[in-house]
Every structure is written in C-alpha cells, then in structure tokens.
Design an enzyme around this catalytic site. Structure first.
Site, PDB file in Angstrom:
ATOM      1  N   ARG A   1       0.839  -1.209   0.000  1.00 34.41           N
ATOM      2  CA  ARG A   1       0.000   0.000   0.000  1.00 34.41           C
ATOM      3  C   ARG A   1       0.879   1.267   0.000  1.00 34.41           C
ATOM      4  O   ARG A   1       0.598   2.227   0.708  1.00 34.41           O
ATOM      5  CB  ARG A   1      -0.933   0.034   1.230  1.00 34.41           C
ATOM      6  CG  ARG A   1      -1.923  -1.104   1.309  1.00 34.41           C
ATOM      7  CD  ARG A   1      -2.942  -1.034   0.175  1.00 34.41           C
ATOM      8  NE  ARG A   1      -4.031  -1.974   0.395  1.00 34.41           N
ATOM      9  CZ  ARG A   1      -4.003  -3.256   0.068  1.00 34.41           C
ATOM     10  NH1 ARG A   1      -2.952  -3.762  -0.535  1.00 34.41           N
ATOM     11  NH2 ARG A   1      -5.046  -4.021   0.311  1.00 34.41           N
TER      12      ARG A   1
ATOM     13  N   SER B   1     -10.509  -1.049   3.394  1.00 36.11           N
ATOM     14  CA  SER B   1      -9.728  -1.167   4.630  1.00 36.11           C
ATOM     15  C   SER B   1      -9.366   0.232   5.113  1.00 36.11           C
ATOM     16  O   SER B   1      -8.731   0.982   4.377  1.00 36.11           O
ATOM     17  CB  SER B   1      -8.422  -1.920   4.373  1.00 36.11           C
ATOM     18  OG  SER B   1      -8.674  -3.179   3.829  1.00 36.11           O
TER      19      SER B   1
ATOM     20  N   GLU C   1      -4.837   3.568   6.407  1.00 35.48           N
ATOM     21  CA  GLU C   1      -4.525   3.312   4.999  1.00 35.48           C
ATOM     22  C   GLU C   1      -5.163   4.405   4.150  1.00 35.48           C
ATOM     23  O   GLU C   1      -4.656   4.783   3.098  1.00 35.48           O
ATOM     24  CB  GLU C   1      -5.109   1.945   4.629  1.00 35.48           C
ATOM     25  CG  GLU C   1      -4.513   1.329   3.404  1.00 35.48           C
ATOM     26  CD  GLU C   1      -5.552   0.808   2.469  1.00 35.48           C
ATOM     27  OE1 GLU C   1      -6.082   1.621   1.688  1.00 35.48           O
ATOM     28  OE2 GLU C   1      -5.827  -0.399   2.513  1.00 35.48           O
TER      29      GLU C   1
HETATM   30  N1  EPU Z   1     -10.119 -10.997  10.499  1.00 32.10           N
HETATM   31  C1  EPU Z   1     -10.845 -11.087  11.666  1.00 32.10           C
HETATM   32  N2  EPU Z   1     -11.958 -10.300  11.796  1.00 32.10           N
HETATM   33  C2  EPU Z   1     -12.364  -9.449  10.847  1.00 32.10           C
HETATM   34  C3  EPU Z   1     -11.616  -9.337   9.659  1.00 32.10           C
HETATM   35  C4  EPU Z   1     -10.486 -10.116   9.498  1.00 32.10           C
HETATM   36  O1  EPU Z   1     -10.516 -11.860  12.547  1.00 32.10           O
HETATM   37  O2  EPU Z   1     -13.380  -8.766  11.059  1.00 32.10           O
HETATM   38  C5  EPU Z   1      -8.916 -11.847  10.331  1.00 32.10           C
HETATM   39  C6  EPU Z   1      -9.214 -13.269   9.958  1.00 32.10           C
HETATM   40  O3  EPU Z   1      -8.255 -14.066  10.592  1.00 32.10           O
HETATM   41  C7  EPU Z   1      -8.962 -13.308   8.463  1.00 32.10           C
HETATM   42  C8  EPU Z   1      -7.833 -12.325   8.335  1.00 32.10           C
HETATM   43  O4  EPU Z   1      -8.123 -11.314   9.300  1.00 32.10           O
HETATM   44  O5  EPU Z   1      -8.601 -14.569   8.028  1.00 32.10           O
HETATM   45  C9  EPU Z   1      -7.690 -11.687   6.965  1.00 32.10           C
HETATM   46  O6  EPU Z   1      -8.911 -11.064   6.589  1.00 32.10           O
HETATM   47  P1  EPU Z   1      -9.220 -10.732   5.045  1.00 32.10           P
HETATM   48  O7  EPU Z   1      -8.978 -11.939   4.222  1.00 32.10           O
HETATM   49  O8  EPU Z   1     -10.565 -10.111   4.969  1.00 32.10           O
HETATM   50  O9  EPU Z   1      -8.075  -9.730   4.635  1.00 32.10           O
HETATM   51  P2  EPU Z   1      -7.434  -8.465   5.374  1.00 32.10           P
HETATM   52  O10 EPU Z   1      -6.016  -8.772   5.693  1.00 32.10           O
HETATM   53  O11 EPU Z   1      -8.318  -8.021   6.493  1.00 32.10           O
HETATM   54  C10 EPU Z   1      -6.462  -7.403   3.179  1.00 32.10           C
HETATM   55  C11 EPU Z   1      -6.545  -6.090   2.447  1.00 32.10           C
HETATM   56  C12 EPU Z   1      -7.862  -5.956   1.690  1.00 32.10           C
HETATM   57  C13 EPU Z   1      -7.954  -7.114   0.704  1.00 32.10           C
HETATM   58  C14 EPU Z   1      -7.863  -8.429   1.493  1.00 32.10           C
HETATM   59  C15 EPU Z   1      -7.840  -9.633   0.591  1.00 32.10           C
HETATM   60  C16 EPU Z   1      -5.214  -4.550   3.761  1.00 32.10           C
HETATM   61  C17 EPU Z   1      -5.202  -3.381   4.671  1.00 32.10           C
HETATM   62  N3  EPU Z   1      -6.403  -4.997   3.391  1.00 32.10           N
HETATM   63  O12 EPU Z   1      -7.478  -7.380   4.180  1.00 32.10           O
HETATM   64  O13 EPU Z   1      -7.804  -4.746   0.951  1.00 32.10           O
HETATM   65  O14 EPU Z   1      -9.180  -7.056  -0.018  1.00 32.10           O
HETATM   66  O15 EPU Z   1      -6.631  -8.464   2.253  1.00 32.10           O
HETATM   67  O16 EPU Z   1      -6.598  -9.735  -0.034  1.00 32.10           O
HETATM   68  O17 EPU Z   1      -4.147  -5.049   3.391  1.00 32.10           O
HETATM   69  C18 EPU Z   1      -8.404  -2.449   0.878  1.00 32.10           C
HETATM   70  O18 EPU Z   1      -7.199  -2.219   0.794  1.00 32.10           O
HETATM   71  O19 EPU Z   1      -9.268  -1.530   0.901  1.00 32.10           O
HETATM   72  C19 EPU Z   1      -8.847  -3.833   0.994  1.00 32.10           C
HETATM   73  C20 EPU Z   1     -10.130  -4.166   1.146  1.00 32.10           C
END
Ligand code: EPU
Length: 338
Positions: A162, A237, A333
C-alpha cells in the site's frame, strides 16, 4: 472548461461524506490540465480521483480538480502478452471487466476494488495475493511544478505494501494521467493460493479455473465481506495490517494463542488489523450514523449522515484501544483530509 462553485462532494467520495468544494472542475484531457494550471497558478488545488481512499473531514477551499480522463487502448502485443494503457479517470473495475472480456490476464484477483485507474498506483492496490505492481509497466504523470509530463518506470515508483513514491517523497507533486499494464493474452497464470479463492472455486465445482472464474470467485468473496459503497459509505480497509517484531509477536501469541499472522521476513510478521479490531470488541459496533462493518472489522462505515470528523474520532478511538491492549500502532490506509 467549466468551473463550478460550491459543489457537494457527496457523490465523489465513497464514504458519501457531504462536504463542499469551494470550486470544482472536471479535467477531461491532458491539454486541459496544462491550460488549467496556466490559468490558475496561485489558487490552492485538491486533486480528486475516484474518491475511494479519502476521508474528508471539512469543506475544501480553492479548486477541486476531478481527474476525468477517459480511454483504453492496446499499445503493443506479442504472442503471449499485451501492453494496455488506461487513462487515469477510468473506473478500476470497469477496466478489469474490459480486460476479462478481451481475455487479458493478471488483474482478475483485483476485481471489484473501488476507485479509478489513475489512483491505483499511488497506494499500489492489492487483494487476494496480487498487487498492482505485479502487472504495472509504467505511468505518465503531470509535474505540477514544471507543468510538463514525464514517465515513471516500475522501479521509479518504488512500490511497497500500500505504498509508492507518490505517497512518499513525491506526494502532491505529480498527477498521474495514464497507466500502462503488461497483461497475459495466453497461458494465463492463475493465482488461487489465497485460501478463500480455492474454497469459492470448489463450491462452484470449478477445477480448472479461467481468469473469468477467478474474477467471479473474488467478486463473491468481496461481496460477502465488504460493503458496497453505493449502499453503505466506506473506503475499504481503513487501516493497514501492522508489521510487528517477531519477539513481540511471540509474546502476543502466549496471551492470544489464536492470533493470526502472515510471515514477512525473519524479523517481522504481519497481523490482520481486522482481527485486532474484532478482538477489541468493535466489530459491528454502531454509533448512530457511523460504525464498524459487521462482516469485516477493518472497514469503517457511514450509515447515512455521518460527518468525517465522527469517523476520524472513531478511528482514533480504535487506534488508542489497540495500542492499549496489544501495544501495536495501527496506521490509517485511507488519506485523511483534515
Ligand atoms: N479478520 C478477523 N476479523 C475481521 C476481519 C479479518 O478476525 O473482522 C482476520 C481473519 O483471521 C482473516 C484475516 O483477518 O482470516 C484476513 O482477513 P481478510 O482476508 O478479509 O483480509 P485483510 O487482511 O483483512 C487485506 C486487504 C484488503 C484485501 C484483502 C484480501 C489490507 C489493509 N487490506 O485485508 O484490501 O481485499 O486483504 O486480499 O491489506 C483495501 O485495501 O481496501 C482492501 C479491502
């Protein structure tokens, strides 16, 4: 070129925040951009792309420049790949759809990300195991000081998680007007290792997925977790996933045995901010018109008439709470305009 006065930006930011621009102009060609800077050298200016990564907390003085350059073209091709150019004002997902219709591969995992093509490199958008930098060839940008155009190679953009040169040392100095991508036109490399994609494909009984199948799987996953900004205002995010030193992580693991993590290198691990926020009790919390999304705690939402300052204060409360419980600094972010 029409300069409008006192325009609401509600429809120009995905949080749906009703702040006003003192003046507003849509820029539809590179010539108009040069012309505009010649005519209005002194006025304060605010560059607006797709409005999908900003939190507006107050009215914007001066002139808001809405970058509305359109057009997609194929620059060159060889037996397995194409270089495709999109102007900055094209909607990102419509660009992805255009590529899928033409069977150009590489950005299917980035389906349904809100925002425009021209702002995608600024924060190196990423999702489901792919980042923009993986397919980025170059971009063309307007140098605000010299009023001339230059091309940035991938190396010059200095992409990170990012992150890019446009958010760091060159912040506020350039306006990206077009982006070139190198995409596959045959022998696509399908990337499904991100757990949920394989699950979604298995559910749909797909064993040999095409890029179009991967896109549909990503769309299904995103729609199940992330609110549609046309229905509930949000900016994806709100925070970055923090990096923590490995010894701090080991300590956290003794207190929170289920803490999820992604390895980064020998010294650091990345922790999903969504997990930290959920664990702190904020997931699904609603404070009148604003709150935390109930299906993905990393997303702050505007249910209706929230103010940018409400959302900013909630973000600060979350940051303070995470600091207190986990001793971790959460970094926004989203670009906060205050
Ligand atoms: N999780 C929780 N609770 C929640 C959300 C997430 O416990 O409410 C934990 C779970 O363990 C889950 C893990 O977080 O397995 C990862 O969650 P998710 O797959 O939704 O991905 P993220 O790391 O929360 C990142 C990006 C997203 C992108 C997703 C998928 C960032 C800041 N965000 O989210 O990007 O869509 O991975 O690759 O890196 C964005 O940048 O606007 C965005 C949506």
């Amino acid at each position: 070129m029409t300069i409008q006065q006192n325009i609401s930006l509600k429809d120009f930011n995905t949080f749906g925040l009703d702040v006003k621009a003192e003046r507003f102009v849509s820029i539809r060609s590179e010539e108009a951009l040069i012309d505009f800077y010649k005519r209005f050298p002194e006025e304060p200016k605010f560059i607006l792309g797709g409005g999908s990564n900003i939190l507006l907390t107050k009215d914007i003085p001066g002139i808001v420049l809405h970058i509305d350059l359109k057009g997609i073209s194929i620059v060159s091709s060889d037996s397995h790949s194409v270089i495709i150019e999109s102007m900055a004002g094209e909607n990102w997902h419509e660009f992805v759809e255009y590529c899928l219709e033409n069977d150009f591969g590489g950005i299917e995992n980035l389906s349904l990300i809100p925002g425009n093509v021209g702002t995608a490199p600024i924060q190196n958008i990423g999702a489901y195991g792919v980042e923009l930098k993986d397919v980025f060839e170059s971009c063309r940008a307007f140098d605000i000081e010299t009023k001339s155009f230059r091309t940035f190679t991938k190396a010059e953009c200095n992409f990170g998680y990012r992150q890019s040169v446009f958010k760091q040392e060159l912040k506020g100095k350039y306006i990206i007007t077009s982006v070139r991508f190198r995409l596959s036109s045959s022998k696509h490399q399908i990337k499904t290792s991100y757990g949920a994609i394989n699950e979604a494909l298995a559910k749909a009984n797909i064993t040999n997925p095409t890029i179009q199948d991967v896109s549909r799987a990503v769309i299904t996953i995103r729609e199940s977790k992330l609110p549609n900004p046309k229905k509930i205002g949000n900016s994806g995010s709100f925070f970055k996933n923090p990096l923590v030193p490995r010894d701090q992580f080991d300590q956290l693991k003794t207190n929170f045995p289920n803490i999820p993590s992604y390895p980064v290198n020998d010294n650091f691990v990345k922790i999903p901010a969504g997990w930290l926020i959920e664990k702190s009790g904020f997931k699904g919390k609603r404070f009148g018109a604003y709150g935390v999304h109930d299906k993905q705690a990393l997303v702050l939402v505007n249910h209706g008439n929230a103010k940018g300052t409400d959302i900013l204060n909630l973000a600060k409360l979350i940051q303070m709470t995470i600091k207190r419980i986990f001793d971790i600094n959460l970094e926004a972010e989203v670009n906060i305009i205050d």
